[in-house]
Write a protein that holds these residues in place. Structure first.
Motif, short mmCIF file in Angstrom:
data_model
loop_
_atom_site.label_atom_id
_atom_site.label_comp_id
_atom_site.label_asym_id
_atom_site.label_seq_id
_atom_site.Cartn_x
_atom_site.Cartn_y
_atom_site.Cartn_z
N SER A 39 12.42 77.83 82.25
CA SER A 39 11.28 78.62 82.09
C SER A 39 10.07 77.91 82.10
N LYS A 40 10.17 76.49 82.54
CA LYS A 40 8.77 75.63 82.25
C LYS A 40 7.86 76.05 83.24
N VAL A 41 6.58 75.69 82.94
CA VAL A 41 5.60 76.04 84.16
C VAL A 41 5.28 74.72 84.58
N SER A 42 5.40 74.78 85.99
CA SER A 42 4.97 73.69 86.85
C SER A 42 3.37 73.45 87.04
N VAL A 43 3.23 72.03 86.89
CA VAL A 43 1.78 71.73 87.10
C VAL A 43 1.68 70.40 87.67
N GLY A 44 0.54 70.61 88.85
CA GLY A 44 0.39 69.50 89.66
C GLY A 44 -0.40 68.59 88.80
N TRP A 45 -0.28 67.14 89.09
CA TRP A 45 -0.78 66.06 88.36
C TRP A 45 -1.51 65.28 89.56
N VAL A 46 -2.72 65.11 89.44
CA VAL A 46 -3.52 64.43 90.30
C VAL A 46 -4.39 63.19 89.50
N ASP A 47 -4.06 61.65 89.91
CA ASP A 47 -4.58 60.85 88.97
C ASP A 47 -5.53 60.11 89.79
N LEU A 48 -6.84 60.10 89.73
CA LEU A 48 -7.72 59.60 90.72
C LEU A 48 -8.33 58.31 89.80
N ASP A 49 -8.06 57.98 88.82
CA ASP A 49 -8.15 56.88 88.06
C ASP A 49 -7.16 55.70 88.26
N GLY A 50 -5.88 55.89 88.08
CA GLY A 50 -4.95 55.22 88.08
C GLY A 50 -5.06 54.03 87.09
N THR A 51 -5.34 54.10 85.96
CA THR A 51 -5.49 53.10 84.97
C THR A 51 -4.46 53.17 84.02
N ARG A 52 -4.52 52.25 82.83
CA ARG A 52 -3.69 52.35 81.60
C ARG A 52 -4.09 53.59 80.89
N ALA A 53 -5.27 53.97 80.76
CA ALA A 53 -5.78 54.96 79.99
C ALA A 53 -5.13 56.38 80.61
N SER A 54 -5.13 56.53 82.14
CA SER A 54 -4.83 57.73 82.67
C SER A 54 -3.39 58.09 82.41
N ALA A 55 -2.56 56.83 82.53
CA ALA A 55 -1.29 56.83 82.13
C ALA A 55 -0.65 57.24 80.74
N GLY A 56 -1.71 56.83 79.86
CA GLY A 56 -1.51 57.33 78.42
C GLY A 56 -1.74 59.13 78.09
N VAL A 57 -2.84 59.17 79.12
CA VAL A 57 -3.18 60.81 78.82
C VAL A 57 -1.96 61.56 79.40
N ARG A 58 -1.37 61.02 80.60
CA ARG A 58 -0.06 61.59 81.14
C ARG A 58 1.06 61.59 80.16
N ASP A 59 1.23 60.52 79.43
CA ASP A 59 2.20 60.68 78.31
C ASP A 59 1.94 61.41 77.43
N ALA A 60 0.62 61.62 76.95
CA ALA A 60 0.78 62.89 75.97
C ALA A 60 0.96 64.27 76.59
N PHE A 61 0.65 64.43 77.99
CA PHE A 61 0.92 65.66 78.41
C PHE A 61 2.43 65.91 78.65
N ASN A 62 3.24 64.75 78.84
CA ASN A 62 4.46 64.83 78.98
C ASN A 62 5.29 65.22 77.76
N LYS A 63 4.58 65.34 76.60
CA LYS A 63 5.24 65.60 75.45
C LYS A 63 5.21 67.06 75.29
#
Lengths: 309, 365
Positions: free
Chosen positions: B46-70
């Motif tokens: 029942s999870k909502v699918s969300v598209g992820w577009v990373d235009l930065d591609g840095t350690r910071a953007s990966a960190g944000v993605r980690d936060a969202f993964n939780k």
């Protein structure tokens, strides 16, 4: 048949109006105990309204109505315990069986006959477990009358009991009504079939436009208006009406359903004259016959129209 | 008493032998429970699918993605902006989150005092209100946490709790009392049809020619419908409990009270309709015309708060709103539309008014 004692129905100057329509407009009659009394008239004559006032289904506007010696306005419940009612063209709970319906109606009364007895008496044994909606017209009508008799009533009201039935079913219902009279019950019925009234009723009231036009036994009603017998044949233009009216013995000539009817107090004379006249004019009176005047003739004479119009 | 029971038994037999009546009374609401139950409990994913577009591609953007993964409600698929927009068009994802180029620079800037803020782009589909709300809520939570952490000088980005909860169980739990309310409404209003039929066929008149008192005829009709209401209640709740494991946590006596009060109120509405209708065809039609708006304007299938303002005004006039609310409050402790006492008073009011009108206007033939 006993016709003694107080009448089972006594109606004095009954009136029932619906707005401007005078459905019943001053009707008076009595029905004796043990009598079969018929009310005859076309649709809309006021027969059903009259009978429904007697059954306690409608209050009268004015007049005095007593059933079994009780006033219908003040004692409807006591009357309903003692009368049997069959209404015109009523269907019953469609999804109850014959047995269930008789049981149910019996439970409404203080005293009632055993269901088995009624089922046997009305020859419904084979359909005892059938839903009422699956019965034939004749079976439904028999059930309807069985329900009217469930409380072994003293007085039975039958409103057009044979309307819509085939001739055989009608005959078998006539036998049932005669059986009721043999059991000493009084019956009031309405019909628009002349032969039914003639066959079943001790006395008949002819009703039209909310009034009783004539009342008495069938021979009385006929004898009062027609001392003559009727000579009838298919109407043909070759036999002019004014000459027919002057034949020997003819008191009156009438047209009825494509037939010429000559009322005559000397039938041989009339027939002789008719045949001579036909010979002279090269005409042939087809389907020639002689009969007694009937209730139909009485009704035609009273109202100027045939009963089934 | 014997007469009354006999008549009620006869009425009950007539009812159970009428397939159409059985369908509408028992099968239809159960079908509703099953249908809505399956729709809203969404077996498994029942999870909502969300598209992820990373235009930065840095350690910071990966960190944000980690936060969202939780975030437990969301699952992500990564790709180019064009791909993700196309996926959203197809309905494969419900929203697209775009991390702008220069995110890391911006974050560093904030830390070193050069106030260069940046923004994440969120594409949503306005037609999907519910999923949009879920995604927006999650994004807001995550970013709030991050902003807070950044402002406090800490590098830790932690998302511990999210107040958004899965709606699976509560949706079915919300719906079962609502469907019960619908069934009781139909049971009452549909009573008009056999009554009009019995009058049209002359059955009521025929009964009038027997010594049977009229009050017994009315009482047996009420008794019959209350018995059916009880059966319907057991059936609908039973299916809800057996198939979707809903739990009745409220006050059972109070719930039973609302079942009978509601059945009574709608039955008198049915009597009132029968007073004004002449033929069976009329009755069948009018009953539908009355029940449809009741069903859809009373907030029994979607929460009251989802309605636009003017519809809420309409809903506040309809008796089914209060029956649904009373049943939900009594059975599953749902949030209230009106105080429980008001629910009861409104239903009792409808009952008394409709009954009084039918007593004056009902015709037996």
């Amino acid at each position: 048949m006993t016709q003694s004692g107080a009448p089972v129905i006594r109606v004095t100057d009954l009136k029932k109006h619906y707005g401007d329509v005078k459905a019943v407009d001053g009707v008076s009659f009595e029905v004796a105990r043990g009598e079969v009394f018929g009310m005859l008239g076309p649709n809309g004559a006021g027969k059903t309204t009259t009978i429904e006032v007697l059954e306690g289904l409608r209050p009268p506007d004015s007049g005095n109505v007593e059933v079994l010696g009780l006033d219908v306005c003040t004692h409807p419940q006591s009357i309903k315990q003692r009368i049997g009612v069959q209404l015109q063209s009523v269907s019953l709970y469609p999804r109850l069986t014959v047995t269930e319906l008789i049981d149910l109606f019996g439970s409404f009364f203080q005293h009632h006959l055993p269901t088995k007895q009624l089922i046997d008496a009305f020859d419904l044994g084979e359909r005892a477990k059938a839903y009422s909606m699956n019965l034939s017209g004749g079976q439904q009508q028999r059930l309807s009358i069985a329900l009217a008799l469930v409380n072994d009533p003293e007085l039975v009201f039958l409103d057009e009991p044979t309307t819509g039935l085939d001739p055989q079913a009608r005959r078998s219902l006539w036998d049932l009504v005669k059986g009721l009279q043999e059991q000493g019950k009084s019956v009031m019925l309405t019909t628009h079939y002349m032969e039914e009234a003639a066959e079943l009723c001790n006395r008949v009231a002819i009703m039209d436009h909310g009034r009783i036009l004539e009342m008495g036994t069938v021979p009385e009603l006929i004898g009062r208006r027609f001392k003559e017998r009727a000579v009838f044949f298919d109407t043909t233009p070759k036999l002019p009406a004014q000459r027919l009216g002057k034949l020997g013995g003819v008191t009156r000539a009438a047209q009825e359903d494509g037939q010429t009817v000559l009322y005559s107090n000397d039938v041989p004379d009339t027939i002789g004259g008719l045949l001579a006249m036909a010979d002279e004019l090269s005409a042939e009176p087809r389907n020639l016959g002689i009969r007694q005047a009937t209730l139909e003739d009485v009704f035609l004479d009273l109202t100027g129209r045939a009963l089934r119009d | 008493m014997k007469t009354l029971i006999g008549l009620t038994v006869a009425n009950f037999k007539s009812f159970t032998r009428d397939r159409a009546a059985l369908f509408w009374t028992f099968f239809f609401p159960v079908m509703f429970v099953l249908l809505f139950g399956v729709l809203f409990s969404g077996s498994g994913d029942s999870k909502v699918s969300v598209g992820w577009v990373d235009l930065d591609g840095t350690r910071a953007s990966a960190g944000v993605r980690d936060a969202f993964n939780k975030v437990p409600l969301l699952k992500f698929q990564t790709g180019s902006l064009e791909d993700q927009k196309a996926a959203m068009q197809r309905g494969d994802v419900s929203a697209v989150i775009v991390i702008p180029k220069g995110l890391q620079d911006a974050l560093v800037g904030v830390k070193t005092g050069q106030k260069r803020s940046t923004s994440i782009e969120l594409y949503t589909d306005p037609s999907k209100t519910q999923t949009t709300q879920v995604v927006q809520g999650a994004v807001a939570q995550v970013l709030n946490g991050m902003n807070l952490a950044l402002a406090g000088g800490s590098e830790a980005i932690a998302v511990n709790t999210l107040t958004l909860t899965s709606t699976n169980i509560s949706t079915v739990a919300y719906l079962v009392p609502s469907i019960l309310a619908m069934a009781l409404m139909q049971l009452g209003i549909f009573a008009a049809v056999p009554l009009v039929q019995q009058r049209e066929k002359g059955i009521l008149k025929r009964m009038g020619a027997t010594p049977l008192e009229r009050w017994k005829l009315v009482a047996s009709n009420i008794l019959l419908r209350l018995v059916i209401a009880a059966l319907d209640t057991v059936l609908i709740i039973g299916v809800g409990m057996a198939v979707f494991h809903i739990q009745i946590v409220g006050n059972v006596l109070q719930a039973a009270g609302f079942v009978f009060l509601g059945a009574g109120a709608f039955l008198s509405l049915g009597f009132m309709l029968a007073s004004f209708l002449k033929t069976e065809e009329q009755a069948t039609g009018v009953v539908q015309v009355v029940q449809m708006p009741l069903m859809f304007l009373s907030g029994i299938f979607f929460p009251f708060d989802f309605m636009p303002e003017f519809l809420r005004g309409v809903a506040r006039l309809l008796p089914l709103t209060y029956l649904g609310d009373g049943l939900r409050q009594s059975m599953v402790n749902a949030t209230q539309v009106a105080p429980i006492a008001l629910d009861a008073v409104v239903l009792a009011g409808w009952l008394v008014v409709c009954l009084a009108i039918s007593a004056r206007t009902f015709r037996w033939e």
